[in-house]
Design a protein around this motif. Structure first.
Motif, short mmCIF file in Angstrom:
data_model
loop_
_atom_site.label_atom_id
_atom_site.label_comp_id
_atom_site.label_asym_id
_atom_site.label_seq_id
_atom_site.Cartn_x
_atom_site.Cartn_y
_atom_site.Cartn_z
N GLY A 281 0.84 -1.19 0.00
CA GLY A 281 0.00 0.00 0.00
C GLY A 281 0.87 1.24 0.00
N GLY B 276 8.61 -1.09 -6.03
CA GLY B 276 7.41 -0.43 -5.50
C GLY B 276 6.10 -0.80 -6.15
N CYS B 277 5.96 -2.02 -6.62
CA CYS B 277 4.74 -2.38 -7.34
C CYS B 277 3.61 -2.74 -6.37
CB CYS B 277 5.01 -3.56 -8.28
SG CYS B 277 3.67 -3.84 -9.44
N LEU C 89 -1.20 8.15 -0.87
CA LEU C 89 0.16 8.56 -1.17
C LEU C 89 0.22 9.39 -2.46
CD1 LEU C 89 3.37 6.50 -0.75
CD2 LEU C 89 2.97 7.58 -2.92
N GLU C 90 -0.86 9.38 -3.25
CA GLU C 90 -0.91 10.22 -4.46
C GLU C 90 -1.76 11.47 -4.25
OE1 GLU C 90 1.17 9.38 -6.49
OE2 GLU C 90 1.43 7.23 -6.17
C1 LIG Z 1 1.33 -0.93 -9.82
C2 LIG Z 1 1.41 0.43 -9.22
N1 LIG Z 1 0.56 1.39 -9.67
C3 LIG Z 1 0.61 2.63 -9.13
C4 LIG Z 1 1.53 2.95 -8.17
C5 LIG Z 1 1.61 4.37 -7.61
N2 LIG Z 1 1.16 4.40 -6.22
C6 LIG Z 1 2.03 4.32 -5.20
S1 LIG Z 1 1.31 4.43 -3.71
C7 LIG Z 1 -0.20 4.63 -4.40
C8 LIG Z 1 -1.41 4.84 -3.52
C9 LIG Z 1 -1.74 3.63 -2.72
O1 LIG Z 1 -3.02 3.78 -2.14
P1 LIG Z 1 -3.49 2.82 -0.99
O2 LIG Z 1 -3.07 1.45 -1.28
O3 LIG Z 1 -4.95 3.05 -0.77
O4 LIG Z 1 -2.65 3.32 0.27
P2 LIG Z 1 -2.74 4.77 1.02
O5 LIG Z 1 -1.64 5.61 0.44
O6 LIG Z 1 -4.09 5.35 0.76
O7 LIG Z 1 -2.50 4.46 2.45
C10 LIG Z 1 -0.13 4.58 -5.79
C11 LIG Z 1 -1.29 4.69 -6.70
C12 LIG Z 1 2.42 1.93 -7.77
N3 LIG Z 1 3.37 2.12 -6.86
N4 LIG Z 1 2.32 0.67 -8.29
#
Ligand SMILES: Cc1ncc(C[n+]2csc(CCOP(=O)(O)OP(=O)(O)O)c2C)c(N)n1
Ligand SMILES: [Mg+2]
Length: 559
Positions: A398, A424-425, A483-484
């Motif tokens: 996450g 970071g996938c 995180l975005e």
């Molecule tokens: C395959 C992939 N797609 C997009 C991203 C970009 N990304 C990194 S963190 C994130 C947000 C993650 O959201 P969530 O899992 O709900 O965690 P939160 O930050 O809300 O705690 C994204 C879209 C990534 N790292 N890997």
């Protein structure tokens, strides 16, 4: 029916020499001979003969709901056992679906072996179903990538892929088997495993020893390749003999127990900046170390790894040692202590860092004890830490929710923290949890999930249910791609493509798949929900509604 004497004699002779068997048997025999007991996969006709071979060899076939999860499961197995994790992916889309996991394994140095199905050789280029040449696009991510062209060559090529993956520096390998080659029969022996040689210490150990012996404020920063090199015993002896504070990241976490007197985490900023000599072990100077900028300008850097750095480093270490990590640590320690170095000389420095560490820990208690609803993400971890065993395997998948975990979840044993690593996938967690739980059925396996991350691989809770794997998921459900969203708002004043459904009942999704679900809206509900999840004996998801307005204190996002 009674057999003719000639026939019986021929069969007996065939059994002695192995006899002609189909290619899938040859694959399975080779896996078995190298100690492989699980094959992670998702079905496809190109793989049938391999499945048939595995059935006869007693290799468990663990089928996931997406090839990337099957591949992450193999990586999770590799990380949990420090042995090869094997995934079989069907021709074409099966292999392309595994690519993100292969890329992640490359950056983690994970001994992942990917076996690909492949369109038949005899009609190559005529447009068979799922025909594509995998090798050119897999090769840049792997230590070896090869197509087996002869059935009789299967054991040799497969054994090479397994041996190459685990040889240090470890990393992913790939073999594909054209349909006709792997369905046809041949007679072939599995080659003997290469002899295990003791690794040699790097040449410049003496120079490193004199730098460290003279240091007043030394630190060790160690990461993933220390773990693969099984260097935790040497690391501990080394740190204790010379009184050097230790910081760990990646798979290095747990290589010194978090409650060891020389283990530090919160004091990392100060420790690295103020160090006069830093021994950087098994980790590149990548973004996690500010491309080298996390250390002070005057810090003298000694880097030790099992292979030369792959990175175009923005900062070159003063001394770069390449050799067996454990052997080199041993050699440096012996030479430094023989020269009179001891833990006495660094006591003031260790005490100084301990004061900072304690101060920062005390400052965290505010958020950990925050009683708001929806919950502060750190509040989730306060209660989770209460129920986790010392050897629990915790897996992060996450954004911000996992960054918070990385700050407060303590790791006490090697291999007990997993995340996607520098690639970071998102989506790696459930697959890695499947591999880890199969490797250590007796231990708690807990996957921390963002609500966004859950979307990639949430259906793997079905895989866990079908294969009887009681993994516990704990979700920080803030209804956003946290995180975005927050960084985009910081940069542009608004955000786009950052919303998810608030309060979505992912716990009910897991229940519908046959698992155990819990919804937590308030802090008071959390302890009992966690307890029920761990005691359910089923794959479980504790869906905790967390506060989307909590902004993670982040310095860099993309760099
Ligand atoms: C395959 C992939 N797609 C997009 C991203 C970009 N990304 C990194 S963190 C994130 C947000 C993650 O959201 P969530 O899992 O709900 O965690 P939160 O930050 O809300 O705690 C994204 C879209 C990534 N790292 N890997
Ligand atoms: Mg989220």
């Amino acid at each position: 029916m009674a057999k003719a004497p000639e026939q019986a004699t021929t069969e007996a002779a065939e059994q002695e020499t192995g006899g002609a068997v189909h290619g899938g048997h040859l694959v399975a025999r080779t896996l078995s001979a190298r100690g492989v007991t699980k094959l992670f996969t998702l079905s496809g006709g190109h793989l049938f003969s391999i499945f048939d071979g595995c059935k006869d060899e007693g290799i468990d076939v663990v089928d996931a709901r997406h090839e990337q999860s099957a591949t992450w499961a193999a990586e999770g197995w590799a990380k949990a056992t420090r042995s090869a994790g094997v995934a079989a992916l069907t021709a074409g889309p099966g292999v392309t679906n595994g690519m993100s996991a292969i890329a992640g394994a490359q950056q983690n140095g994970s001994p992942l072996v990917v076996l690909g199905g492949r369109a038949p050789e005899m009609r190559w280029g005529s447009g068979s179903l799922q025909e594509i040449d995998h090798v050119p696009f897999v090769a840049p991510l792997t230590k070896s990538a090869e197509t087996v062209k002869q059935t009789a060559a299967i054991p040799e090529v497969t054994a090479h892929a397994l041996d190459t993956a685990i040889e240090l520096p470890s990393g992913p390998t790939f073999v594909d088997y054209p349909l006709d080659v792997v369905f046809m029969e041949a007679e072939a022996e599995v080659p003997a495993a290469p002899e295990q040689r003791d690794g040699a210490a790097a040449d410049d150990a003496e120079q490193a020893a004199s730098l460290l012996a003279a240091a007043e404020r030394p630190v060790i920063m160690a990461g993933t390749n220390l773990y693969w090199a099984r260097g935790e015993g040497e690391l501990r002896q080394f740190a204790e003999a010379l009184g050097i504070p230790v910081f760990l990241n990646g798979m290095g976490r747990g290589c010194l127990p978090a409650d060891h007197e020389l283990a530090f985490s919160r004091a990392r900023g100060k420790g690295l900046k103020e160090a006069d000599v830093a021994l950087v072990v098994g980790v590149p100077l990548d973004f996690r170390l500010g491309f080298g900028g996390s250390f002070g300008e005057d810090t003298r850097l000694v880097q030790l790894d099992s292979a030369p750095s792959r990175l175009e480093a923005t900062r070159q270490p003063e001394l770069a040692l390449v050799g067996d990590i454990a052997a080199t640590l041993g050699a440096i320690r012996e030479q430094a202590t023989a020269g009179g170095a001891s833990a006495e000389g660094t006591k003031a420095w260790v005490d100084d860092l301990r004061a900072t560490e304690s101060e920062k820990r005390a400052a965290e208690t505010g958020d950990l004890d925050d009683e708001r609803a929806p919950l502060h993400p750190l509040r989730v971890y306060r209660d989770l830490m209460e129920v986790l065993d010392r050897d629990a395997i915790v897996i992060g998948d996450g954004g911000d929710f996992v960054s918070y975990a990385g700050r407060v979840i303590e790791t006490y044993e090697p291999g007990c923290w997993m995340d996607p690593g520098p690639y970071g996938c998102l989506g790696a967690g459930p697959g890695q949890a499947i591999g880890a739980k199969l490797a250590h059925p007796e231990r708690q396996v807990c996957v921390l999930l963002g609500d966004g991350a859950f979307g990639f691989s949430g259906l793997e809770f079905d895989t866990m249910v079908r294969h009887g794997l009681p993994v516990v998921g704990v979700m920080g459900n803030n209804g956003i791609w946290g995180l975005e969203k927050h960084p985009m708002e910081f940069l542009y004043g608004y955000s786009i493509a950052a919303e998810l459904q608030p309060g979505a009942r992912y716990d009910q999704v897991v229940e519908a798949l046959g698992g155990h679900g819990e919804l937590v809206r308030e802090p008071a509900e959390l302890p009992a929900a966690l307890e029920r999840a761990f005691e359910s004996g089923k794959p479980a998801l504790v869906n905790v509604l967390t506060d989307p307005s909590v902004v993670y204190p982040r310095k860099a996002v993309l760099a």
